[in-house]
Design a protein around this motif. Sequence first.
Motif, PDB file in Angstrom:
ATOM      1  N   VAL A   2       0.835  -1.200   0.000  1.00  0.00           N
ATOM      2  CA  VAL A   2       0.000   0.000   0.000  1.00  0.00           C
ATOM      3  C   VAL A   2       0.869   1.250   0.000  1.00  0.00           C
ATOM      4  N   THR A   3       0.250   2.336  -0.406  1.00  0.00           N
ATOM      5  CA  THR A   3       0.929   3.619  -0.393  1.00  0.00           C
ATOM      6  C   THR A   3      -0.115   4.722  -0.265  1.00  0.00           C
ATOM      7  N   ALA A   4       0.309   5.888   0.156  1.00  0.00           N
ATOM      8  CA  ALA A   4      -0.578   7.053   0.209  1.00  0.00           C
ATOM      9  C   ALA A   4      -0.382   7.876  -1.057  1.00  0.00           C
ATOM     10  N   ALA A   5      -1.480   8.316  -1.643  1.00  0.00           N
ATOM     11  CA  ALA A   5      -1.420   9.112  -2.879  1.00  0.00           C
ATOM     12  C   ALA A   5      -2.507  10.175  -2.844  1.00  0.00           C
ATOM     13  N   PRO A   6      -2.363  11.186  -1.979  1.00  0.00           N
ATOM     14  CA  PRO A   6      -3.429  12.189  -1.836  1.00  0.00           C
ATOM     15  C   PRO A   6      -3.698  12.974  -3.112  1.00  0.00           C
ATOM     16  N   CYS A  45      -5.440   4.096   1.784  1.00  0.00           N
ATOM     17  CA  CYS A  45      -4.127   3.513   1.513  1.00  0.00           C
ATOM     18  C   CYS A  45      -4.299   2.635   0.271  1.00  0.00           C
ATOM     19  N   ILE A  46      -3.868   3.139  -0.862  1.00  0.00           N
ATOM     20  CA  ILE A  46      -4.172   2.492  -2.137  1.00  0.00           C
ATOM     21  C   ILE A  46      -3.078   1.486  -2.502  1.00  0.00           C
ATOM     22  N   PRO A  47      -3.348   0.560  -3.426  1.00  0.00           N
ATOM     23  CA  PRO A  47      -2.308  -0.402  -3.816  1.00  0.00           C
ATOM     24  C   PRO A  47      -1.132   0.297  -4.477  1.00  0.00           C
ATOM     25  N   ASP A  48       0.051  -0.215  -4.214  1.00  0.00           N
ATOM     26  CA  ASP A  48       1.268   0.389  -4.773  1.00  0.00           C
ATOM     27  C   ASP A  48       1.759  -0.341  -6.015  1.00  0.00           C
ATOM     28  N   ARG A  49       0.911  -1.237  -6.553  1.00  0.00           N
ATOM     29  CA  ARG A  49       1.305  -2.002  -7.741  1.00  0.00           C
ATOM     30  C   ARG A  49       0.059  -2.373  -8.538  1.00  0.00           C
ATOM     31  N   TRP A  50       0.291  -2.838  -9.756  1.00  0.00           N
ATOM     32  CA  TRP A  50      -0.802  -3.247 -10.627  1.00  0.00           C
ATOM     33  C   TRP A  50      -1.427  -4.537 -10.113  1.00  0.00           C
ATOM     34  N   PRO A  51      -2.669  -4.815 -10.502  1.00  0.00           N
ATOM     35  CA  PRO A  51      -3.371  -6.004  -9.956  1.00  0.00           C
ATOM     36  C   PRO A  51      -2.616  -7.308 -10.149  1.00  0.00           C
ATOM     37  N   TRP A  52      -1.961  -7.495 -11.312  1.00  0.00           N
ATOM     38  CA  TRP A  52      -1.296  -8.751 -11.576  1.00  0.00           C
ATOM     39  C   TRP A  52       0.035  -8.899 -10.809  1.00  0.00           C
ATOM     40  N   GLU A  53       0.460  -7.841 -10.114  1.00  0.00           N
ATOM     41  CA  GLU A  53       1.684  -7.882  -9.335  1.00  0.00           C
ATOM     42  C   GLU A  53       1.439  -8.112  -7.840  1.00  0.00           C
ATOM     43  N   VAL A  54       0.162  -8.173  -7.451  1.00  0.00           N
ATOM     44  CA  VAL A  54      -0.170  -8.304  -6.026  1.00  0.00           C
ATOM     45  C   VAL A  54       0.094  -9.730  -5.547  1.00  0.00           C
ATOM     46  N   ARG A  55       0.639  -9.851  -4.337  1.00  0.00           N
ATOM     47  CA  ARG A  55       0.818 -11.137  -3.672  1.00  0.00           C
ATOM     48  C   ARG A  55      -0.287 -11.284  -2.631  1.00  0.00           C
ATOM     49  N   TYR A  56      -1.057 -12.345  -2.744  1.00  0.00           N
ATOM     50  CA  TYR A  56      -2.146 -12.582  -1.793  1.00  0.00           C
ATOM     51  C   TYR A  56      -1.743 -13.622  -0.741  1.00  0.00           C
ATOM     52  N   SER A  93     -18.376   5.394 -12.933  1.00  0.00           N
ATOM     53  CA  SER A  93     -17.096   4.721 -13.182  1.00  0.00           C
ATOM     54  C   SER A  93     -16.000   5.288 -12.291  1.00  0.00           C
ATOM     55  N   LEU A  94     -16.003   6.608 -12.125  1.00  0.00           N
ATOM     56  CA  LEU A  94     -15.006   7.247 -11.259  1.00  0.00           C
ATOM     57  C   LEU A  94     -15.203   6.866  -9.799  1.00  0.00           C
ATOM     58  N   VAL A  95     -16.458   6.798  -9.369  1.00  0.00           N
ATOM     59  CA  VAL A  95     -16.746   6.388  -7.988  1.00  0.00           C
ATOM     60  C   VAL A  95     -16.268   4.952  -7.758  1.00  0.00           C
ATOM     61  N   ALA A  96     -16.556   4.059  -8.716  1.00  0.00           N
ATOM     62  CA  ALA A  96     -16.119   2.666  -8.578  1.00  0.00           C
ATOM     63  C   ALA A  96     -14.602   2.578  -8.505  1.00  0.00           C
ATOM     64  N   LEU A  97     -13.906   3.314  -9.357  1.00  0.00           N
ATOM     65  CA  LEU A  97     -12.436   3.293  -9.352  1.00  0.00           C
ATOM     66  C   LEU A  97     -11.900   3.869  -8.044  1.00  0.00           C
ATOM     67  N   PHE A  98     -12.464   4.985  -7.606  1.00  0.00           N
ATOM     68  CA  PHE A  98     -11.996   5.639  -6.384  1.00  0.00           C
ATOM     69  C   PHE A  98     -12.111   4.697  -5.188  1.00  0.00           C
ATOM     70  N   PHE A  99     -13.263   4.067  -5.017  1.00  0.00           N
ATOM     71  CA  PHE A  99     -13.462   3.233  -3.837  1.00  0.00           C
ATOM     72  C   PHE A  99     -12.749   1.891  -3.959  1.00  0.00           C
ATOM     73  N   THR A 100     -12.518   1.413  -5.175  1.00  0.00           N
ATOM     74  CA  THR A 100     -11.701   0.206  -5.341  1.00  0.00           C
ATOM     75  C   THR A 100     -10.290   0.448  -4.815  1.00  0.00           C
ATOM     76  N   LEU A 101      -9.689   1.556  -5.238  1.00  0.00           N
ATOM     77  CA  LEU A 101      -8.336   1.873  -4.788  1.00  0.00           C
ATOM     78  C   LEU A 101      -8.310   2.212  -3.301  1.00  0.00           C
ATOM     79  N   LEU A 154      -1.221   9.066   7.060  1.00  0.00           N
ATOM     80  CA  LEU A 154      -1.586   7.682   7.329  1.00  0.00           C
ATOM     81  C   LEU A 154      -0.349   6.790   7.371  1.00  0.00           C
ATOM     82  N   ALA A 155      -0.369   5.818   8.274  1.00  0.00           N
ATOM     83  CA  ALA A 155       0.724   4.846   8.371  1.00  0.00           C
ATOM     84  C   ALA A 155       0.403   3.660   7.480  1.00  0.00           C
ATOM     85  N   CYS A 156       0.432   3.873   6.184  1.00  0.00           N
ATOM     86  CA  CYS A 156       0.078   2.817   5.241  1.00  0.00           C
ATOM     87  C   CYS A 156       1.069   1.658   5.356  1.00  0.00           C
ATOM     88  N   GLY A 157       0.534   0.447   5.509  1.00  0.00           N
ATOM     89  CA  GLY A 157       1.362  -0.724   5.722  1.00  0.00           C
ATOM     90  C   GLY A 157       1.476  -1.083   7.184  1.00  0.00           C
TER      91      GLY A 157
END
Length: 395
Positions: free
Chosen positions: A15-19, A384-395, A57-65, A374-377
């Motif tokens: 995660v990362t902060a991106a205000p 606290c949004i993802p710091d990488r693309w979806p296919w790079e995430v480790r679950y 579409s913008l609302v969906a993207l905003f809340f997904t991140l 915010l203390a992201c992480g």
Amino acid sequence: MTPFPTEGPFRIDQVTAAPLLMAGLFGCQLAAAAWMSWAGVNGRRRGWWIGAAVLLSLVALFFTLASWGTSDITKLSHGFAIYPGGGTKGEPFWLLVGPLVLALPYRMAAVHGLVAAGYAAAPLLLAWRWRALAWGGWSSLLICCSPLLRSFLQNGVTRQALALLLLLPLMLWSGRLVELRRPLIAVGVLWSALVHSTFPTNLLLSLSPLLLRDRATGTAPGRWRWWLTMGVLAALLIAVAPIAWQKVSVYAARETFFSHYAVLREVQRLQWALALGLALTCWQRHLGVMRLLKCSLSRQLALFSVLFLLIQASVEWEWFPQITFRLADGVGFFLLITYLAWIHRYQAYAYLLPALLVTLHYWLFGRILNTETLACGANDSFLCIPDRWPWEVRY
């Protein structure tokens, strides 16, 4: 790789902060709402629908991140990888859509983004039905940015949020706010029963306007339809109630956690802004106390207002707050929807501005631009949004 924790809060380190990014997305939502307002005033219906699609579409993207770093989203995204519907006991819907969730970018965060877009779509569709196109986009932002829905939309409480949203048609019918087709209402009720164990509470809440609305005029429906409807609702309650009661018992006996979201200062400011809009409308339309008491919509608005005040009192004075705080967002959502209907009834849309300005100020300055702190992480924080693309995430 460290093992997934067994107790909440569940945290992730990707995660990362991106205000500035999130403020930019919010600025685009404001621009879409402004475009819709212009299109509504000038009769550009096609342009209005294009603006609505862009806004949703913008609302969906905003809340997904933004919901990616929250605890519930993290837990479910991990649990669904173990088996479909992991962590959703007694909620069959998630067993069905588990494989689909795994295929979505950012998994459960994407589901949450879609649910948030559903909350934004509700006032849009109402504005279309009420022929108040100029206020459709602004009403959407009033709902999805509201501090009254902080747990539902900002804490990633996706399942409960979806369950309540699906009962909105029933609430609109029970309060006679909008004429809806009965199959739509029935689908919403059945779907909601499969989504979350709070269905009994949500059902009672959505039917509560029946207590205060005026009697129907004209030919009453056949008694067999009434008994059939009540029978179906009773069967659903019987099927879901044991699981819901088990949860309530656990919360009452063992759970001590509760949030103070319902009594935060920004919530109180919004309540005063709503009261100001109501008072100005009464002054302009010469609405006295007796006339308000004769208005079923005013009585419904008073009902949800009093319920929310009771929840605030229970949290403030700790009367089973571990249970009551979970009801605040549902009551707050129906309160805002009823308020929009009341404003429409008396054609006083200009008096939405106090509540809208308070909400947008809170959202931009109180939430988005404060994410640098915010203390992201190290915490499970909204925005606290993802710091990488979806296919790079480790679950």
